[in-house]
Write a protein that holds these residues in place. Structure first.
Motif, short mmCIF file in Angstrom:
data_model
loop_
_atom_site.label_atom_id
_atom_site.label_comp_id
_atom_site.label_asym_id
_atom_site.label_seq_id
_atom_site.Cartn_x
_atom_site.Cartn_y
_atom_site.Cartn_z
N LYS A 107 45.13 36.61 36.73
CA LYS A 107 44.08 36.26 37.69
C LYS A 107 42.90 35.67 36.91
O LYS A 107 42.62 36.11 35.79
CB LYS A 107 43.64 37.48 38.49
N ALA A 108 42.27 34.66 37.49
CA ALA A 108 41.18 33.99 36.78
C ALA A 108 40.15 33.47 37.77
O ALA A 108 40.47 33.12 38.91
CB ALA A 108 41.72 32.83 35.96
N PRO B 99 32.78 35.27 45.08
CA PRO B 99 32.53 36.09 46.27
C PRO B 99 33.02 35.39 47.53
O PRO B 99 32.98 34.16 47.61
CB PRO B 99 31.01 36.23 46.27
N VAL B 100 33.48 36.18 48.49
CA VAL B 100 33.99 35.59 49.73
C VAL B 100 33.83 36.62 50.86
O VAL B 100 33.67 37.81 50.58
CB VAL B 100 35.48 35.19 49.53
N LYS B 101 33.83 36.14 52.10
CA LYS B 101 33.85 37.06 53.25
C LYS B 101 35.18 36.87 53.95
O LYS B 101 35.60 35.75 54.19
CB LYS B 101 32.70 36.74 54.21
N THR C 42 33.86 40.49 49.75
CA THR C 42 34.69 41.00 48.65
C THR C 42 34.68 39.96 47.53
O THR C 42 34.02 38.92 47.63
CB THR C 42 36.12 41.32 49.14
N THR C 43 35.42 40.28 46.46
CA THR C 43 35.57 39.32 45.36
C THR C 43 37.04 38.96 45.23
O THR C 43 37.90 39.84 45.27
CB THR C 43 35.08 39.97 44.03
N ASP D 18 46.05 44.03 48.30
CA ASP D 18 45.14 45.17 48.50
C ASP D 18 45.68 46.11 49.58
O ASP D 18 45.65 47.33 49.43
CB ASP D 18 43.74 44.69 48.90
N HIS D 19 46.18 45.53 50.68
CA HIS D 19 46.74 46.36 51.75
C HIS D 19 47.84 47.28 51.20
O HIS D 19 47.96 48.44 51.58
CB HIS D 19 47.36 45.50 52.85
#
Ligand SMILES: CSCC[C@H](NC=O)C(=O)O
Length: 136
Positions: free
Chosen positions: A75-76, A80-82, A94-95, A129-130
């Motif tokens: 991962k690179a 930030p995002v919603k 989240t990131t 993540d889930h």
């Protein structure tokens, strides 16, 4: 078969177990359920339809990709995002990483590796993540 979407956060916070070949039929349920929510949803994890196995589906192009036992191998570039989620209300910050590599078994239980960027990478990170019981 189209399955109901789980919205119980306690249930969604339980980590999923490794999938096996016996879980391959889950691919059909995930595809049917994602298709039924196509207007509002670009990805899904099996626990969102009540199955606590490490299986996800992601709309990475015209056809959705089902991944069994996906793992992030690189991962690179965090940013930030919603994000929203069919199982939750509203948008949450989240990131995510701009570029990822994910290893998994495909629908024929063959090992596969994909390097994804931008929104495709974001969907897969959300669904991974889930699998760990992590909500946005
Ligand atoms: C951009 S990542 C958001 C993914 C989300 N899927 C739910 O698990 C959805 O809204 O489809």
């Amino acid at each position: 078969m189209i399955k109901p979407i789980i919205t119980d956060t306690h249930q969604l916070q339980q980590p999923s177990r490794l999938a096996s070949r016996a879980d391959l039929p889950l691919a059909t349920d995930l595809k049917d359920t994602l298709t039924a929510h196509r207007d509002a949803c670009v990805g899904m994890a099996a626990n969102m339809i009540g199955v606590h196995k490490r299986v996800i589906i992601a709309q990475l192009g015209p056809l959705p990709v089902v991944m069994f036992n996906p793992t992030l191998t690189s991962k690179a570039q965090p940013y930030p995002v919603k994000e929203g989620c069919l199982s939750l209300t509203g948008q949450r910050p989240t990131t995510r990483y701009k570029r990822i590599t994910v290893d998994f078994f495909n629908e024929h239980w063959q090992r596969q590796q994909l390097t994804l960027t931008d929104f495709a990478a974001e969907i897969v990170q959300h669904e991974l993540d889930h699998c760990q019981g992590i909500l946005i």
